[in-house]
Enzyme design. Structure first.
Site, short mmCIF file in Angstrom:
data_model
loop_
_atom_site.label_atom_id
_atom_site.label_comp_id
_atom_site.label_asym_id
_atom_site.label_seq_id
_atom_site.Cartn_x
_atom_site.Cartn_y
_atom_site.Cartn_z
N ARG A 80 9.66 -5.43 -4.58
CA ARG A 80 10.04 -4.25 -5.33
C ARG A 80 10.18 -2.99 -4.50
O ARG A 80 11.20 -2.31 -4.54
CB ARG A 80 9.02 -3.93 -6.44
N THR A 81 9.12 -2.68 -3.75
CA THR A 81 9.13 -1.37 -3.09
C THR A 81 10.29 -1.28 -2.10
O THR A 81 11.01 -0.27 -2.07
CB THR A 81 7.78 -1.11 -2.40
N LYS A 110 6.67 -8.47 20.17
CA LYS A 110 6.52 -8.40 21.64
C LYS A 110 5.36 -7.48 22.01
O LYS A 110 5.15 -7.20 23.18
CB LYS A 110 7.81 -7.88 22.26
N ARG A 131 5.46 0.46 5.28
CA ARG A 131 4.33 -0.27 4.69
C ARG A 131 3.59 -0.98 5.82
O ARG A 131 4.23 -1.65 6.65
CB ARG A 131 4.80 -1.29 3.66
N HIS A 159 -0.69 4.26 -2.17
CA HIS A 159 0.69 3.82 -2.39
C HIS A 159 1.31 4.90 -3.28
O HIS A 159 1.55 4.70 -4.46
CB HIS A 159 0.68 2.46 -3.08
C1 NCD Z 1 1.60 -3.29 -5.08
C2 NCD Z 1 1.21 -3.06 -3.63
O1 NCD Z 1 1.93 -3.47 -2.72
O2 NCD Z 1 0.19 -2.42 -3.44
N1 NCD Z 1 2.90 -3.79 -5.19
C3 NCD Z 1 3.94 -2.92 -5.32
O3 NCD Z 1 4.27 -2.19 -4.42
N2 NCD Z 1 4.54 -2.85 -6.52
C4 NCD Z 1 0.62 -4.07 -5.85
C5 NCD Z 1 0.22 -5.41 -5.34
O4 NCD Z 1 0.70 -5.90 -4.32
O5 NCD Z 1 -0.62 -6.02 -6.00
#
Ligand code: NCD
Length: 329
Positions: A80-81, A110, A131, A159
């Protein structure tokens, strides 16, 4: 002749609030924590997100960020993100460098350091979405970068963009935030979306209920902040304690990847499962939310329940991220 340039601008977002054009607010800023957002900025952001929805529904995309490039650098899995940031940038007319298919195929394998990867990507791009499994990694990246860095999850830390879309969704579903009873269920210890949403909700007049096994309770530091702020807050192990009164049920996955002891994960992994039977006891107006992915916490039989807001939440995420990207520029 570039005929595209001669087309009238379909949307110029002219009716946005004052701060949009005054250059303050978030222009040029990194987005590391939700603490950067006060209520005024939140309402401004949500206003913009509505504009974005209207634009997408009417014409699909615009040229607001035409010529801009976003680098999407993901050291942890994501559906999703990453897709949401990519779609957001593309709908704003910009383009994307997606490093989302596992950094094992990049120079990270590397042995390249995070600052070097960031210093490289910023040569090609105008904003970097990161991320990373380590707490504080976004801050380190932002220190190395000369372009804005957006935190898309730093380990069990924060997040922020997920929490922004969660808050937006609560407002969309229930029309308000003040006065609500909001219950968060599941992995409150490692769930970074819970941490960020909790911080945002501290600015509102809400009652919070935290439902988790003992091992996965909300971190003490956050709980203390809630108490210091005078927020009405309670903890329980049992969903039955909150189901009848909650206006929002925010359910989360147990974050398997954060456990050092697999036996401990096994112990708590199936702690909650929301089913149609349990939801019968909830209000007809309750919003059932989840940041997704789910791995059993919400029975798919609930997907057609009008209270199930989790896929609407996904779509809202794109509008909120579009609004954020447009604001940062
Ligand atoms: C969340 C995350 O990555 O923290 N997912 C997301 O970005 N929608 C929640 C999760 O992974 O449980």
């Amino acid at each position: 002749m570039d005929y595209v340039q001669n087309l009238p601008r379909l949307f110029d977002f002219a009716d946005l609030p004052e701060t949009e054009t005054s250059g303050n607010g978030l222009t040029g800023q990194d987005i590391i924590s939700v603490d950067q957002f006060d209520r005024e900025k939140l309402s401004n952001l949500f206003h913009r997100a509505h504009e974005m929805r209207e634009m997408v529904e009417r014409v699909g995309s615009c040229d607001l960020l035409k010529g801009s490039i976003l680098a999407c650098l993901f050291y942890e899995p994501s559906t999703r993100t990453s897709a949401s940031f990519i779609a957001s940038m593309q709908r704003l007319g910009g383009s994307v460098i997606p490093i989302t298919q596992g950094v094992q195929f990049s120079s990270v394998s590397k042995g390249e350091s995070l600052p070097d990867t960031i210093r490289t990507l910023e040569q090609y791009s105008d904003v970097i979405v990161l991320r990373h499994p380590e707490l504080g990694s976004s801050m380190r990246a932002a220190e190395a970068a000369h372009v804005p860095v957006i935190n898309a999850g730093d380990g069990a830390g924060e997040h922020p963009t997920q929490a922004l879309l969660d808050l937006f969704t609560i407002r969309e579903e229930l029309g308000t935030i003040d006065g609500l009873k909001i219950a968060m269920v599941g992995d409150l210890r490692y769930g970074r979306t819970v941490h960020s949403l909790t911080r945002l909700l501290m600015q509102y007049d809400v009652s919070l209920r935290y439902v988790s096994p003992e091992m996965l309770r909300l971190p003490m530091s956050l709980m203390n902040q809630l108490i210091d702020r005078g927020i009405k807050v309670r903890e329980t192990h049992d969903v039955a304690d909150v189901i009848e009164n909650a206006d929002v049920l925010y359910v989360t996955r147990v974050q398997k990847e954060r456990f050092s002891d697999p036996a401990q994960y096994e112990e708590v992994k199936d702690c909650y499962k929301l089913t149609p039977e349990i939801m019968q006891r909830a209000k007809s107006t309750t919003a059932l939310m989840h940041p997704l992915p789910r791995v059993g916490e919400i029975d798919p039989a609930l997907d057609d329940d009008p209270r199930a807001a989790y896929f609407r939440q996904v779509k809202n995420g794109m509008y909120v991220r579009m609004a954020l990207l447009a604001w940062i520029y």
